[in-house]
Motif scaffolding. Structure first.
Motif, PDB file in Angstrom:
ATOM      1  N   CYS A   4     -69.556  26.340  -8.958  1.00 48.95           N
ATOM      2  CA  CYS A   4     -70.874  26.700  -8.460  1.00 48.95           C
ATOM      3  C   CYS A   4     -70.850  28.120  -7.934  1.00 48.95           C
ATOM      4  N   HIS A  29     -70.715  25.313 -16.118  1.00 50.09           N
ATOM      5  CA  HIS A  29     -71.945  26.049 -15.857  1.00 50.09           C
ATOM      6  C   HIS A  29     -71.718  27.523 -15.559  1.00 50.09           C
ATOM      7  N   ARG A  48     -82.090  28.397 -13.530  1.00 48.01           N
ATOM      8  CA  ARG A  48     -81.352  28.369 -12.267  1.00 48.01           C
ATOM      9  C   ARG A  48     -82.195  27.799 -11.123  1.00 48.01           C
ATOM     10  N   ASP A 271     -75.248  16.937 -11.485  1.00 48.14           N
ATOM     11  CA  ASP A 271     -75.763  16.907 -12.857  1.00 48.14           C
ATOM     12  C   ASP A 271     -75.915  15.467 -13.354  1.00 48.14           C
ATOM     13  N   VAL A 277     -72.245  20.115  -9.193  1.00 53.13           N
ATOM     14  CA  VAL A 277     -72.206  21.452  -9.780  1.00 53.13           C
ATOM     15  C   VAL A 277     -72.679  22.527  -8.809  1.00 53.13           C
ATOM     16  N   GLY A 278     -73.137  22.131  -7.638  1.00 50.99           N
ATOM     17  CA  GLY A 278     -73.557  23.079  -6.613  1.00 50.99           C
ATOM     18  C   GLY A 278     -73.233  22.548  -5.233  1.00 50.99           C
ATOM     19  N   SER A 289     -76.971  26.868  -2.133  1.00 51.08           N
ATOM     20  CA  SER A 289     -76.102  26.556  -3.258  1.00 51.08           C
ATOM     21  C   SER A 289     -76.913  26.728  -4.536  1.00 51.08           C
ATOM     22  N   ALA A 291     -77.124  26.520  -8.863  1.00 47.69           N
ATOM     23  CA  ALA A 291     -76.575  25.969 -10.104  1.00 47.69           C
ATOM     24  C   ALA A 291     -77.639  26.065 -11.182  1.00 47.69           C
ATOM     25  N   ASP A 292     -77.260  25.747 -12.403  1.00 48.13           N
ATOM     26  CA  ASP A 292     -78.175  25.839 -13.533  1.00 48.13           C
ATOM     27  C   ASP A 292     -78.551  24.459 -14.052  1.00 48.13           C
TER      28      ASP A 292
END
Length: 322
Positions: A4, A29, A48, A271, A277-278, A289, A291-292
């Motif tokens: 992340c 990611h 994002r 996810d 992921v963050g 935080s 993430a995508d």
């Protein structure tokens, strides 16, 4: 550790932007250096987002200043949506009725202006919306677009009337009127399913958001207690992501708000495979935080494990009393 990008903004510190890496089951990611991430062109199939972690207090102006700073930081990363936690604008000690306002009042309109000036969508939940009478408020999740328009509102359905083991007693229903609508809304980061805090413990709400309302991303703003957060926060978020095959963005209150109230923290982005992921480096700092949202990942997970086709209506099974 999850991969992340996080922005950490503890008081009186310099903004830090470290990156951490791992190898989740389906897709990575981020890669490369911070500069490479900041300057790279995102794939057309991803967008994002950011989740805020903060410690709101009983000061509307102070909380707004924190939110404005975080909105600027999120926009600088290219995030299209920033999610704030429950009680983002005000966290008192049972005095929510005193500060409650209509959605066209000055507090919410200030956040609409913030969204417009920052050119970013905001998830604002829950807000102390003026209720149906002088003794009740609504705990309302408000989604504002990047032009400053309120796109959708969700009033928290499940009331936190709980005696926390080893902790305090809470009775949210004594001053909060429960909502009665399941709400999803389209956005640049996918179709959003709206919830607030204690709703996290009720999977049927999240199932409705996914299978009846087409949600791709579940928004879970919260102010979990320290006791319940330590025991259940992460596992519940990952469970909701896995069982719905949605991203889950969980903005969180953290730390001590006053002498009686303390929140667990740990803002997370999960996810559809259940991978975090963050995440900020610790659960007590103020920061975001990032993430995508990868739409191809959503499609891949749902295609490889097509639970939407396998689900059976509850009355499909015969029941028996023992």
């Amino acid at each position: 550790m999850p991969n992340c990008l996080y922005l950490l903004s503890p008081p009186n510190s310099i903004l830090c932007r470290p990156i951490r890496f791992s190898h989740p089951p389906l897709r990575s990611h981020f890669s490369g250096t911070v500069a490479a991430v900041s300057d790279s062109v995102m794939a057309s199939n991803s967008v994002r987002v950011a989740a805020a972690q903060m410690t709101s207090i009983n000061d509307l102006d102070s909380n707004f200043a924190t939110c404005a700073r975080l909105a600027k930081e999120a926009a600088s990363t290219g995030a299209k949506l920033l999610c704030f936690p429950e009680n983002f604008s005000y966290y008192g000690d049972g005095d929510g009725l005193r500060v409650a306002e209509a959605l066209d009042g000055p507090v919410m309109q200030g956040y609409c202006t913030l969204a417009r000036e920052s050119s970013i969508w905001l998830s604002l939940g829950g807000f102390q919306e003026k209720g149906p009478d002088d003794k009740h408020i609504y705990n309302t999740h408000v989604v504002v677009d990047d032009a400053g328009n309120i796109r959708s509102t969700y009033r928290k359905i499940h009331m936190f009337d709980v005696d926390v083991p080893g902790g305090s007693s809470y009775k949210e229903s004594s001053f909060t009127e429960a909502g009665n609508r399941v709400v999803a809304v389209d956005s640049p980061v996918g179709r959003l399913g709206l919830t607030v805090c204690y709703d996290l413990r009720f999977p049927d709400l999240h199932q409705q958001l996914r299978f009846q309302h087409g949600a791709q991303v579940l928004l879970q703003p919260a102010a979990f207690t320290a006791v319940t957060g330590h025991a259940h926060w992460e596992v519940l978020l990952r469970a909701r992501a896995i069982e719905t095959q949605c991203y889950v963005i969980a903005a969180a209150q953290t730390g001590k708000h006053n002498d009686k109230r303390e929140s667990y923290g740990e803002a997370l982005i999960v996810d559809p495979w259940g991978t975090i992921v963050g995440q900020l480096p610790d659960r007590l700092s103020t920061g975001i935080s990032v993430a995508d949202i990868d739409f191809s990942l959503i499609e891949s997970v749902r295609a490889k494990m097509p639970i939407s086709k396998h689900r059976k209506p509850i009355d499909y099974w015969k029941s028996a009393s023992l």
